[in-house]
Design an enzyme around this catalytic site. Sequence first.
Site, PDB file in Angstrom:
ATOM      1  N   ASP A   4       0.396  -1.285   0.012  1.00  0.00           N
ATOM      2  CA  ASP A   4      -0.012   0.051  -0.119  1.00  0.00           C
ATOM      3  C   ASP A   4       0.792   1.110  -0.010  1.00  0.00           C
ATOM      4  O   ASP A   4       1.608   1.925   1.380  1.00  0.00           O
ATOM      5  CB  ASP A   4      -1.182  -0.282   1.490  1.00  0.00           C
ATOM      6  CG  ASP A   4      -1.795  -1.073   1.726  1.00  0.00           C
ATOM      7  OD1 ASP A   4      -0.858  -1.865   1.094  1.00  0.00           O
ATOM      8  OD2 ASP A   4      -2.979  -1.471   1.851  1.00  0.00           O
ATOM      9  N   HIS A  13      -9.113   1.490  -0.066  1.00  0.00           N
ATOM     10  CA  HIS A  13      -9.229   3.003  -0.454  1.00  0.00           C
ATOM     11  C   HIS A  13     -10.065   3.714  -1.683  1.00  0.00           C
ATOM     12  O   HIS A  13     -10.902   4.925  -1.944  1.00  0.00           O
ATOM     13  CB  HIS A  13      -8.650   3.575  -0.250  1.00  0.00           C
ATOM     14  CG  HIS A  13      -7.924   4.056   1.295  1.00  0.00           C
ATOM     15  ND1 HIS A  13      -8.765   4.663   2.225  1.00  0.00           N
ATOM     16  CD2 HIS A  13      -7.250   3.003   2.102  1.00  0.00           C
ATOM     17  CE1 HIS A  13      -7.655   4.752   4.024  1.00  0.00           C
ATOM     18  NE2 HIS A  13      -7.060   3.161   3.736  1.00  0.00           N
ATOM     19  N   HIS A  18      -0.255   4.433  -0.318  1.00  0.00           N
ATOM     20  CA  HIS A  18      -1.322   5.813   0.424  1.00  0.00           C
ATOM     21  C   HIS A  18      -0.736   7.133  -0.009  1.00  0.00           C
ATOM     22  O   HIS A  18      -0.609   7.385   1.270  1.00  0.00           O
ATOM     23  CB  HIS A  18      -0.859   5.307   1.953  1.00  0.00           C
ATOM     24  CG  HIS A  18      -1.810   4.314   2.260  1.00  0.00           C
ATOM     25  ND1 HIS A  18      -3.605   4.755   2.515  1.00  0.00           N
ATOM     26  CD2 HIS A  18      -1.644   2.803   3.122  1.00  0.00           C
ATOM     27  CE1 HIS A  18      -4.106   4.169   2.781  1.00  0.00           C
ATOM     28  NE2 HIS A  18      -3.244   2.489   3.507  1.00  0.00           N
TER      29      HIS A  18
END
Length: 397
Positions: free
Chosen positions: A70, A123, A72
């Site tokens: 990830d 997300h 982010h």
Amino acid sequence: MAAPPSPSVPVCGDLPAAVSAFADAFVDFAVSGIFFPTSSSSAATSSPPPAPTAPTTFLPSPSRLVAIGDLHGDLPKSLSALRLAGLVPASGGPDSPSASTSWAAGPTLAARGGALLPILGNHEVMNVSGDFRFATPQGLKEFSAWAGWYRAGLAIKRRCGEHLDPQPRNPFLGVPKSFPGVKPEFWDGIRSRLAALRPDGPIARRFLADLPTVLVVGDSVFVHGGLLEANVEYGLERINAEVSDWIRGEGGENARAPEYVRGRDAVVWLRRFSDGFDCDCQRLEGVLGMIPGAKRMVMGHTIQTVGINAVCGAQAVRVDVGLSKGCGNGLPEVLEINGGGSEVRVITTPPSEAWMNRKQEAEKAAAAVKEKRGEVKDGLALLVRESHGLKEVEAKA
């Protein structure tokens, strides 16, 4: 009275595709400072774009396969991970022009016979669903800025009038202008983010709709959260196709996300095989046994404070190292799979760089505490409880 146009001077009706391509490039650069690659077919012709196809689900095993967990939204750390894997050239620093430009260099990998293969996570699904619980005020301001430039791009395209086919769509139509219970200062950012990322939104369609939710490369299954028996029985290709159709707006702009990306046991939310070291290995083995040739499931979603690690006889590989200052602030690590799956190793940050990184971060944290004592820092994502264990790593100097 205006003179008639000269036959040698092109009019807008002769250049609709070029005008549209210019407007898109203008918005890209105004927002990000980068000219994103475009397909030559879409830029050179005014013919309608080809019908969308479902994302690829199965790919043969390459000689070298690299997995990065990830990101982010942390560009400098993402570039550090890519450099660690040898996928982008070394640069003067994470903020140098060459480093920023390399972030949009997916086609460069293709030119070398490789490919960049992102997959969807929770997300992405949240943002397309309008769930902005982890969005920061700055994140909303960035979408307000994007909206201003996007409207300017629409105005450029509309100069072509009826000559442009298809006609530009206004993504802001139907999006609320106010949000009760939310401070008015955030309304424009929320509205802009909704317009950009809801099903058939320009950013959702352009950057997310073609991504798979599950990807099988050789004997490795890549999925953000994890897979259960019901997911495989339903069909991995079917899941990819339905999620892609949803993001493209095939079910409408306000359609609900497909079942298999919603809920605790969804493929982008599952933590059964990534949280801690006491996993149901028998169940994982059964799930992998349902996918021909699969030997391991590579997952993100759950931060591994000990770094990339594997359990269940290396059938569950967890690669989320918290690679973001807003979500764990872990050091870059990448998983490397060579020899068609026969060789698996972890490439870690060299010790000297790790020491400097930790020293600098500690100094910054101490300075921030002194400067902002008593304030609460905005978070980007929910941190999960820590897990502990051992792993074998190979440092690459």
